[in-house]
Design a protein around this motif. Structure first.
Motif, PDB file in Angstrom:
ATOM      1  N   GLY A  47       0.785  -1.229   0.000  1.00 35.58           N
ATOM      2  CA  GLY A  47       0.000   0.000   0.000  1.00 35.58           C
ATOM      3  C   GLY A  47       0.814   1.273   0.000  1.00 35.58           C
ATOM      4  O   GLY A  47       0.263   2.364   0.145  1.00 35.58           O
ATOM      5  N   VAL A  48       2.132   1.164  -0.143  1.00 37.32           N
ATOM      6  CA  VAL A  48       2.983   2.353  -0.153  1.00 37.32           C
ATOM      7  C   VAL A  48       2.824   3.077  -1.487  1.00 37.32           C
ATOM      8  O   VAL A  48       2.989   2.468  -2.554  1.00 37.32           O
ATOM      9  CB  VAL A  48       4.461   1.966   0.044  1.00 37.32           C
ATOM     10  N   PRO A  49       2.499   4.358  -1.488  1.00 36.25           N
ATOM     11  CA  PRO A  49       2.382   5.110  -2.739  1.00 36.25           C
ATOM     12  C   PRO A  49       3.726   5.178  -3.450  1.00 36.25           C
ATOM     13  O   PRO A  49       4.782   5.254  -2.802  1.00 36.25           O
ATOM     14  CB  PRO A  49       1.937   6.506  -2.284  1.00 36.25           C
ATOM     15  N   LEU A  50       3.701   5.162  -4.764  1.00 38.80           N
ATOM     16  CA  LEU A  50       4.951   5.229  -5.536  1.00 38.80           C
ATOM     17  C   LEU A  50       5.755   6.474  -5.174  1.00 38.80           C
ATOM     18  O   LEU A  50       6.994   6.435  -5.128  1.00 38.80           O
ATOM     19  CB  LEU A  50       4.636   5.220  -7.029  1.00 38.80           C
ATOM     20  N   SER A  51       5.052   7.570  -4.906  1.00 38.43           N
ATOM     21  CA  SER A  51       5.746   8.828  -4.602  1.00 38.43           C
ATOM     22  C   SER A  51       6.508   8.775  -3.297  1.00 38.43           C
ATOM     23  O   SER A  51       7.422   9.587  -3.076  1.00 38.43           O
ATOM     24  CB  SER A  51       4.741   9.980  -4.564  1.00 38.43           C
ATOM     25  N   ASP A  52       6.161   7.832  -2.400  1.00 38.93           N
ATOM     26  CA  ASP A  52       6.842   7.739  -1.105  1.00 38.93           C
ATOM     27  C   ASP A  52       8.049   6.798  -1.126  1.00 38.93           C
ATOM     28  O   ASP A  52       8.844   6.796  -0.180  1.00 38.93           O
ATOM     29  CB  ASP A  52       5.871   7.242  -0.029  1.00 38.93           C
TER      30      ASP A  52
END
Length: 237
Positions: free
Chosen positions: A59-64
């Motif tokens: 669930g980690v956003p790509l931006s993070d």
């Protein structure tokens, strides 16, 4: 061993489009090209792609992802924030399951705001519609007050009010208003916040006025007007 873009995507369980997207946003390095001009990926690219997929699956956003890789502190902060979001989501879904269980037991509850049960299921279609409209303008505390009020037995005159014809005579309208006045005053005494709610800004919003006008006929609206006069909320004309 070297792989083409398609082969790399298949090994990682993803798609060509995804691999190319990761290239565009800088998450996956573009490999050198072979003599024939085709990209050739190595083990390092596969491992990198699998790591990205692992984080995305969590669930980690790509931006993070870049910030997470920058330091252990950033990684922990991101993961803890994600954990908190998941916890809140699970709690929300559990509440939804509980509501669905209630609705499956009593299908009529689907037409009422969350939390309404008991005698509230005996409400008329008009009252159900009004409660749904009220839920768009009232805060949770006010809706809880309405829940308490609708969990008691309805007044005897409610059935007459619900079936009041639009051409009901003035004597009948006045009688109904006078019947309801002491009941409403008693409710105000039991629930002091109810009077503030009835005269506050929330219930004067256009959506409420339009809802009343659409759901009640002229005679019923006149009973409510007369009731307001009796309660001192509106000056007689």
């Amino acid at each position: 061993m070297a792989w083409s873009t398609r082969e790399l995507a298949e090994l990682a369980g993803t798609t060509l489009k995804t691999v190319r997207h990761y290239h565009r946003i800088g998450l996956l390095d573009v490999p050198e090209r072979a003599a024939n001009g085709y990209k050739r990926y190595g083990v390092g690219h596969l491992v990198r792609l699998l790591r990205i997929r692992r984080l995305v699956d969590l669930g980690v956003p790509l931006s993070d992802i870049p910030a997470m890789e920058g330091s252990d502190e950033n990684a922990e902060r991101t993961l803890r924030a994600l954990d908190a979001e998941l916890k809140a989501s699970i709690e929300r879904q559990q509440r939804m399951r509980e509501e669905l269980a209630s609705i499956l037991r009593r299908r009529s509850l689907v037409d009422l705001p969350p939390g309404f049960d008991g005698n509230a299921t005996e409400l008329s279609d008009v009252e159900r519609s009004l409660l749904l409209i009220y839920s768009t303008v009232l805060d949770p505390a006010a809706m809880t007050t309405l829940l308490e009020l609708h969990s008691t037995d309805p007044p005897p005159a409610r059935a007459e009010f619900d079936t009041l014809p639009p051409d009901a005579d003035e004597v009948t309208r006045q009688r109904l208003a006078e019947h309801y006045a002491p009941l409403v005053r008693h409710q105000y005494e039991q629930h002091p916040s109810l009077k503030d709610m009835a005269t506050g800004e929330a219930l004067t919003r256009p959506v409420v006025a339009e809802g009343l006008a659409a759901l009640y006929n002229p005679a019923q609206l006149d009973v409510l007007r007369r009731l307001n006069i009796l309660l001192g909320e509106e000056e007689p004309r």
